[in-house]
Design a protein around this motif. Structure first.
Motif, PDB file in Angstrom:
ATOM      1  N   ILE A  19       1.866  -4.185 -12.641  1.00  0.00           N
ATOM      2  CA  ILE A  19       3.200  -3.613 -12.827  1.00  0.00           C
ATOM      3  C   ILE A  19       3.363  -3.049 -14.238  1.00  0.00           C
ATOM      4  CG2 ILE A  19       5.663  -4.187 -12.936  1.00  0.00           C
ATOM      5  CD1 ILE A  19       5.161  -6.200 -10.687  1.00  0.00           C
ATOM      6  N   GLN A  20       2.795  -3.740 -15.224  1.00  0.00           N
ATOM      7  CA  GLN A  20       2.904  -3.294 -16.614  1.00  0.00           C
ATOM      8  C   GLN A  20       1.898  -2.201 -16.962  1.00  0.00           C
ATOM      9  OE1 GLN A  20       2.510  -6.841 -18.967  1.00  0.00           O
ATOM     10  NE2 GLN A  20       4.312  -7.829 -18.048  1.00  0.00           N
ATOM     11  N   GLY A  21       1.016  -1.872 -16.048  1.00  0.00           N
ATOM     12  CA  GLY A  21       0.015  -0.849 -16.321  1.00  0.00           C
ATOM     13  C   GLY A  21      -1.070  -1.304 -17.273  1.00  0.00           C
ATOM     14  N   ASP A  22      -1.305  -2.611 -17.347  1.00  0.00           N
ATOM     15  CA  ASP A  22      -2.324  -3.180 -18.230  1.00  0.00           C
ATOM     16  C   ASP A  22      -3.643  -3.247 -17.453  1.00  0.00           C
ATOM     17  OD1 ASP A  22      -3.897  -4.636 -19.955  1.00  0.00           O
ATOM     18  OD2 ASP A  22      -2.283  -5.987 -20.571  1.00  0.00           O
ATOM     19  N   SER A  51       0.810  -1.219   0.000  1.00  0.00           N
ATOM     20  CA  SER A  51       0.000   0.000   0.000  1.00  0.00           C
ATOM     21  C   SER A  51       0.845   1.271   0.000  1.00  0.00           C
ATOM     22  CB  SER A  51      -0.932   0.005   1.222  1.00  0.00           C
ATOM     23  OG  SER A  51      -0.181  -0.044   2.415  1.00  0.00           O
ATOM     24  N   GLU A  52       2.057   1.219   0.539  1.00  0.00           N
ATOM     25  CA  GLU A  52       2.879   2.430   0.610  1.00  0.00           C
ATOM     26  C   GLU A  52       3.862   2.567  -0.546  1.00  0.00           C
ATOM     27  OE1 GLU A  52       2.909   3.239   5.431  1.00  0.00           O
ATOM     28  OE2 GLU A  52       4.757   2.643   4.417  1.00  0.00           O
ATOM     29  N   ALA A  53       4.054   1.524  -1.325  1.00  0.00           N
ATOM     30  CA  ALA A  53       4.901   1.594  -2.519  1.00  0.00           C
ATOM     31  C   ALA A  53       4.076   1.079  -3.689  1.00  0.00           C
ATOM     32  CB  ALA A  53       6.168   0.770  -2.337  1.00  0.00           C
ATOM     33  N   ILE A  54       3.431   1.995  -4.404  1.00  0.00           N
ATOM     34  CA  ILE A  54       2.479   1.646  -5.455  1.00  0.00           C
ATOM     35  C   ILE A  54       3.170   1.756  -6.803  1.00  0.00           C
ATOM     36  CG2 ILE A  54       0.241   2.199  -6.470  1.00  0.00           C
ATOM     37  CD1 ILE A  54      -0.499   3.522  -3.793  1.00  0.00           C
ATOM     38  N   ASN A  55       3.200   0.643  -7.553  1.00  0.00           N
ATOM     39  CA  ASN A  55       3.796   0.606  -8.887  1.00  0.00           C
ATOM     40  C   ASN A  55       2.723   0.222  -9.894  1.00  0.00           C
ATOM     41  OD1 ASN A  55       6.555   1.108  -8.061  1.00  0.00           O
ATOM     42  ND2 ASN A  55       6.556  -0.956  -7.219  1.00  0.00           N
ATOM     43  N   VAL A  56       2.396   1.134 -10.773  1.00  0.00           N
ATOM     44  CA  VAL A  56       1.426   0.881 -11.834  1.00  0.00           C
ATOM     45  C   VAL A  56       2.030   1.375 -13.139  1.00  0.00           C
ATOM     46  CG1 VAL A  56      -0.894   1.298 -12.698  1.00  0.00           C
ATOM     47  CG2 VAL A  56      -0.501   1.147 -10.236  1.00  0.00           C
ATOM     48  N   HIS A  69       4.494   2.711 -15.604  1.00  0.00           N
ATOM     49  CA  HIS A  69       5.699   3.518 -15.420  1.00  0.00           C
ATOM     50  C   HIS A  69       5.553   4.516 -14.275  1.00  0.00           C
ATOM     51  CE1 HIS A  69       7.364   1.879 -19.116  1.00  0.00           C
ATOM     52  NE2 HIS A  69       6.239   2.185 -19.751  1.00  0.00           N
ATOM     53  N   THR A  70       4.465   4.415 -13.553  1.00  0.00           N
ATOM     54  CA  THR A  70       4.215   5.342 -12.444  1.00  0.00           C
ATOM     55  C   THR A  70       4.521   4.656 -11.121  1.00  0.00           C
ATOM     56  OG1 THR A  70       2.453   6.417 -13.705  1.00  0.00           O
ATOM     57  CG2 THR A  70       2.509   6.809 -11.330  1.00  0.00           C
ATOM     58  N   THR A  71       5.335   5.297 -10.318  1.00  0.00           N
ATOM     59  CA  THR A  71       5.677   4.780  -8.992  1.00  0.00           C
ATOM     60  C   THR A  71       5.382   5.859  -7.963  1.00  0.00           C
ATOM     61  OG1 THR A  71       7.416   3.355  -9.888  1.00  0.00           O
ATOM     62  CG2 THR A  71       7.488   3.835  -7.534  1.00  0.00           C
ATOM     63  N   VAL A  72       4.559   5.519  -7.006  1.00  0.00           N
ATOM     64  CA  VAL A  72       4.214   6.452  -5.934  1.00  0.00           C
ATOM     65  C   VAL A  72       4.680   5.839  -4.622  1.00  0.00           C
ATOM     66  CG1 VAL A  72       2.376   7.679  -4.735  1.00  0.00           C
ATOM     67  CG2 VAL A  72       2.220   7.310  -7.206  1.00  0.00           C
TER      68      VAL A  72
END
Length: 447
Positions: free
Chosen positions: A407-410, A81-86, A88-91
């Motif tokens: 991870i791939q944003g699909d 929940s604190e390291a979100i990877n979608v 090419h976007t990383t929050v």
């Protein structure tokens, strides 16, 4: 953007915590003895009074134990929940979870050690300042009080009782409750007429029709979104991946039950042991699977093991404790009269387990197994794809499919995997868990 990520993280942690407590409370409501319900009717308690005078006190012991487990479940999903990877976007949000994710990415074992230490300290503080006082106060609400049993003690609870400020807050809260706790003077006939309106079948049919309508609209929108990118053949492959994950979850739940049911009964019948085991189980339940990634990956690579088999235990790492905690609650709620009767009749060994222990804890076990099963499906998204620095291992399964798509944003495949996972969970609940729960409630309820 950051506020949205914070809300997403809070929602993820909330979903990992809330349903366990809700299901525990629901189980307690279904387990209230008939004589207490009849007494509430005879005293003409209003719904507000019945909630605070009967339902909440009766549910409190089990609810407190499941609160501990829910808090630990939130820790388990913290890194996700604190390291979100979608795509090419990383929050990355500030917190221990993102710290652990960065340590895994950089292969920093020292940082992981510091994270484990920080988690241990926070869990210990929560245990001493929140859960120990709650556990000690839960003794007030036990239905059967055993003569000679030493009550639980908490230094924090003693300080809270002596606090003038907290006493003022408690009196204000009690006054607020009393404001709505005036027994109703409504005639029984009027109460029956009012109940008959809500007990009418058309209310249920209208509710189910509304749910069906919402489901159909959501299904049509989802199908249009997914089928624009995904072929039907791939949907069949995703269903097969779901069956693989289902097999993993079923085997792991069975193994965890064989291990933790006897241990939970043994702990639950010994309050002193339960007070010692409580913080240990809390810490183990909160231990994120990510922290074991370096050990697991190194062992699999070194010994050339099959990831499909040896990544599976990570699924049950955080969810097996639902079974243990609920069995402990069930064993601690075992009526002393029943235990003494078994002792006087010389019921021992396997006969004692078959006639006394297992029937008594079975409804609680089913509650824990249902929540463990649902949690395992969520944990599969974390456990079927593991990484340590640049090393990455993947097991075949629905969780890995969802993780890779995210991870791939699909988004189409993420939605497809989520829908298939939801269908599996709902179908399993309706076909297996719900009949088993009804049988446990009908056959093994002590009323």
């Amino acid at each position: 953007r950051v506020a949205g990520a914070e809300m997403a993280a809070i929602f993820l942690i909330f979903t990992s915590q809330a349903w366990n407590m809700a299901f525990s409370f629901y189980h307690s409501l279904r387990s209230i003895p008939d004589e207490l319900i009849e007494a509430a009717r005879n005293f003409r308690l209003s719904p507000w009074m019945r909630f605070w005078r009967l339902e909440v006190p009766f549910a409190m012991p089990a609810l407190i134990w499941n609160m501990m487990l829910s808090m630990s479940g939130g820790w388990f999903f913290l890194t996700v929940s604190e390291a979100i990877n979608v795509g090419h976007t990383t929050v990355t949000l500030p917190g221990v979870g993102s710290y652990i994710a960065l340590a895994i990415e950089q292969k920093d074992l020292a940082a992981i050690g510091w994270a484990i230490g920080a988690m241990f300290v926070v869990i210990l503080v929560f245990d001493q300042l929140l859960f120990r006082p709650l556990t000690a106060s839960a003794d007030w609400f036990r239905l059967d009080q055993e003569v000679g049993l030493t009550p639980s003690h908490s230094w924090a609870l003693t300080m809270m009782r002596r606090s003038h400020f907290l006493g003022l807050l408690a009196r204000a809260f009690a006054a607020l409750l009393r404001a709505g706790m005036k027994p109703g003077a409504t005639a029984p006939a009027a109460l029956e007429r009012r109940a008959s309106v809500w007990d009418a079948g058309w209310v249920d049919y209208a509710w189910y029709a509304l749910l069906a309508l919402i489901g159909l609209v959501a299904l049509s929108k989802t199908a249009g979104f997914v089928l624009g990118e995904v072929r039907l053949a791939e949907i069949g492959q995703v269903v097969i991946l779901g069956l693989i994950t289902l097999l993993r979850v079923a085997v792991l739940i069975a193994l965890a039950s064989l291990i933790w049911v006897p241990i939970g009964v043994w702990i639950g019948l010994r309050p002193r042991v339960a007070s010692i085991a409580q913080p240990i189980a809390q810490f183990l339940a909160a231990f994120p699977a990510n922290l074991l990634f370096p050990i697991v990956i190194s062992a699999i690579v070194l010994h050339k093991l099959n990831p499909d088999i040896w990544l599976s235990p990570l699924i049950i790492l955080g969810t097996q404790w639902y079974i243990l905690f609920n069995v402990i609650v069930g064993a601690s709620a075992l009526a002393p009269d029943l235990r003494y009767a078994a002792e006087n009749l010389g019921v021992r060994g396997w006969l004692w387990w078959r006639r006394v222990a297992l029937p008594s804890v079975f409804p609680f076990f089913v509650t824990g197994a249902i929540t463990a099963s649902g949690g395992s499906w969520n944990a599969s998204i974390v456990a079927e794809v593991v990484s340590w620095g640049q090393q990455r291992l993947t097991a075949h399964g629905l969780g890995a499919y969802i993780a890779e798509a995210t991870i791939q944003g699909d988004f189409q495949r993420s939605v497809l995997g989520t829908v298939v996972l939801s269908v599996f969970v709902v179908t399993l609940n309706r076909v297996f868990w719900r009949p088993l729960y009804a049988r446990a409630e009908r056959k093994f309820r002590i009323a």
